[in-house]
Design a protein around this motif. Structure first.
Motif, PDB file in Angstrom:
ATOM      1  N   LYS A 122       0.468  -1.252  -0.261  1.00 16.35           N
ATOM      2  CA  LYS A 122      -0.264  -0.247  -0.357  1.00 16.35           C
ATOM      3  C   LYS A 122       0.881   1.342   0.111  1.00 16.35           C
ATOM      4  O   LYS A 122       1.974   1.098   0.761  1.00 16.35           O
ATOM      5  N   LEU A 123       0.235   2.463  -0.926  1.00 19.23           N
ATOM      6  CA  LEU A 123       1.513   3.626  -1.317  1.00 19.23           C
ATOM      7  C   LEU A 123       0.296   5.039  -0.520  1.00 19.23           C
ATOM      8  O   LEU A 123      -0.788   4.404  -0.694  1.00 19.23           O
ATOM      9  N   SER A 124       0.838   5.765  -0.317  1.00 18.10           N
ATOM     10  CA  SER A 124      -0.021   7.431   0.008  1.00 18.10           C
ATOM     11  C   SER A 124      -0.235   7.263  -1.595  1.00 18.10           C
ATOM     12  O   SER A 124      -0.647   6.609  -2.894  1.00 18.10           O
ATOM     13  N   HIS A 125      -1.399   8.219  -1.962  1.00 16.34           N
ATOM     14  CA  HIS A 125      -1.781   8.521  -3.476  1.00 16.34           C
ATOM     15  C   HIS A 125      -0.983   9.145  -3.945  1.00 16.34           C
ATOM     16  O   HIS A 125      -1.640   8.677  -5.028  1.00 16.34           O
ATOM     17  N   ALA A 126      -0.457   9.989  -3.740  1.00 22.17           N
ATOM     18  CA  ALA A 126       0.422  10.964  -4.246  1.00 22.17           C
ATOM     19  C   ALA A 126       1.350   9.849  -4.931  1.00 22.17           C
ATOM     20  O   ALA A 126       1.265   9.326  -5.864  1.00 22.17           O
ATOM     21  N   GLU A 127       1.652   8.453  -4.224  1.00 20.78           N
ATOM     22  CA  GLU A 127       2.962   7.817  -5.157  1.00 20.78           C
ATOM     23  C   GLU A 127       1.952   6.598  -5.516  1.00 20.78           C
ATOM     24  O   GLU A 127       2.853   6.537  -6.785  1.00 20.78           O
ATOM     25  N   ASN A 128       1.192   6.357  -5.435  1.00 19.65           N
ATOM     26  CA  ASN A 128      -0.232   5.769  -6.572  1.00 19.65           C
ATOM     27  C   ASN A 128      -0.079   6.514  -7.923  1.00 19.65           C
ATOM     28  O   ASN A 128       0.121   5.295  -9.268  1.00 19.65           O
ATOM     29  N   LEU A 129      -0.324   7.503  -7.819  1.00 13.07           N
ATOM     30  CA  LEU A 129       0.035   8.252  -9.231  1.00 13.07           C
ATOM     31  C   LEU A 129       0.961   8.399  -9.877  1.00 13.07           C
ATOM     32  O   LEU A 129       1.233   8.529 -10.954  1.00 13.07           O
ATOM     33  N   ALA A 130       2.077   9.183  -9.467  1.00 12.33           N
ATOM     34  CA  ALA A 130       3.401   8.821  -9.692  1.00 12.33           C
ATOM     35  C   ALA A 130       4.013   7.669 -10.517  1.00 12.33           C
ATOM     36  O   ALA A 130       4.338   7.689 -11.837  1.00 12.33           O
ATOM     37  N   THR A 131       3.859   6.613  -9.456  1.00 12.84           N
ATOM     38  CA  THR A 131       4.657   4.868 -10.201  1.00 12.84           C
ATOM     39  C   THR A 131       3.260   4.981 -11.217  1.00 12.84           C
ATOM     40  O   THR A 131       3.844   4.194 -12.414  1.00 12.84           O
ATOM     41  N   GLY A 132       2.071   5.163 -11.200  1.00 11.80           N
ATOM     42  CA  GLY A 132       0.939   4.671 -12.775  1.00 11.80           C
ATOM     43  C   GLY A 132       1.875   5.593 -14.128  1.00 11.80           C
ATOM     44  O   GLY A 132       1.752   4.958 -14.821  1.00 11.80           O
TER      45      GLY A 132
END
Length: 318
Positions: A122-132
């Motif tokens: 599980k990652l933060s919302h910003a990390e999910n957005l950036a990695t995708g």
């Protein structure tokens, strides 16, 4: 004198097995292969709805009209070879790089969390957005030549009989004495403008739905449904919802991308702006930027549900 009993040392937490790169490639490639073959008819119809319209005849196409043009049912799977090739390779690379990136970011944190329905961190919302966003950009550039072949096969503007003929035709087009590999990257900017925000938003919404929204909705069913089925329902429904939201937001770039990849240019290649003006100037106006949205919603929603469910279940199985 009695010796004090020394309390036993706390048991070490069970080691969490991290799936290997090979397993990610197999799981992602298998998921992409199944979804691409199953949903190819929706992709083909979407491409034909986004083709250039003839303003002088006022021609306006529809799903029904495009279906009537097909000689037989097998024509709905025209272009399935480049489609499955692109999707299986692309999905394998995307899932693998995305997972490795997310695992690396999670390892930098002091506390690493995992979802109850997934083996992924599980990652933060910003990390999910950036990695995708970033991972999709890299995979999109790598698979761009196959993407153009796929789009050309799906349209009825080109009559390629094989992938070799398609590659040869694209390489030699443009009117010059020599061919150019640049032709295989037409619409790259528009594709990335569609896919990168889509992927970032998708991962963001997928993780949010999977970890927060869907589990709270399924609380009443936890006692009556086995955990494995509950996890599959959670992952699939989260994928469908996330894909629907991200697809709607990025729909105009899909129409622009398709147009750029179908135009045969002599001289200066068309830009995103010129393609946008051309699409808007045709019968239908701004609505043309959302041509094929219903098909893309169906295709992306089902594809995401199939792909992510198969991917996550294979990770746990393998």
């Amino acid at each position: 004198m009695d010796h004090e009993q020394i309390p036993p040392a706390p048991a070490a937490p069970p080691e969490v097995k991290v799936p290997s790169t090979k397993i990610h490639l197999i799981s992602g490639g298998s998921a992409g292969l199944v979804s691409a073959f199953t949903l190819q008819p929706l992709d083909l119809l979407k491409t034909r709805l986004q083709q250039q319209r003839r303003t002088n005849t006022g021609l306006k196409t529809s799903i029904t009209k495009e279906l009537k043009k097909l000689a037989n049912i097998r024509d709905l799977w025209r272009g399935v070879l480049p489609s499955t090739l692109r999707t299986s390779v692309g999905a394998g690379l995307y899932f693998t790089i995305l997972s490795q990136t997310r695992t690396y970011i999670a390892s930098l944190k002091k506390v690493s969390e995992k979802s109850s329905s997934s083996v992924l961190p599980k990652l933060s919302h910003a990390e999910n957005l950036a990695t995708g966003f970033v991972v999709r950009a890299a995979v999109g550039v790598i698979t761009m030549p196959i993407t153009i072949i796929k789009t050309r096969f799906e349209s009825n503007l080109y009559n390629y009989n094989s992938m070799y003929e398609g590659f040869e035709g694209i390489y030699n087009e443009g009117g010059g004495p020599k061919g150019s590999f640049k032709n295989f990257f037409k619409g790259t900017a528009a594709t990335l403008a569609r896919d990168c925000p889509y992927a970032g938003l998708y991962v963001l919404f997928y993780e949010s739905f999977k970890n927060d929204v869907i589990p709270s909705l399924l609380v009443p069913f936890r006692r009556s449904i086995h955990d494995n089925y509950l996890a599959s329902v959670t992952n699939s429904s989260s994928a469908v919802l996330a894909a629907s939201v991200a697809t709607t937001i990025t729909a105009p770039f899909d129409a622009i991308k398709t147009r750029l990849q179908l135009i045969v240019s002599v001289g200066r290649p068309p830009t995103i702006w010129t393609a946008t003006k051309q699409i808007i100037s045709e019968p239908g106006g701004v609505k043309n930027l959302f041509n094929g949205l219903s098909l893309r919603l169906g295709r992306k929603g089902l594809s995401a549900g199939i792909s992510w469910c198969i991917y996550e279940e294979l990770l746990k199985f393998l």
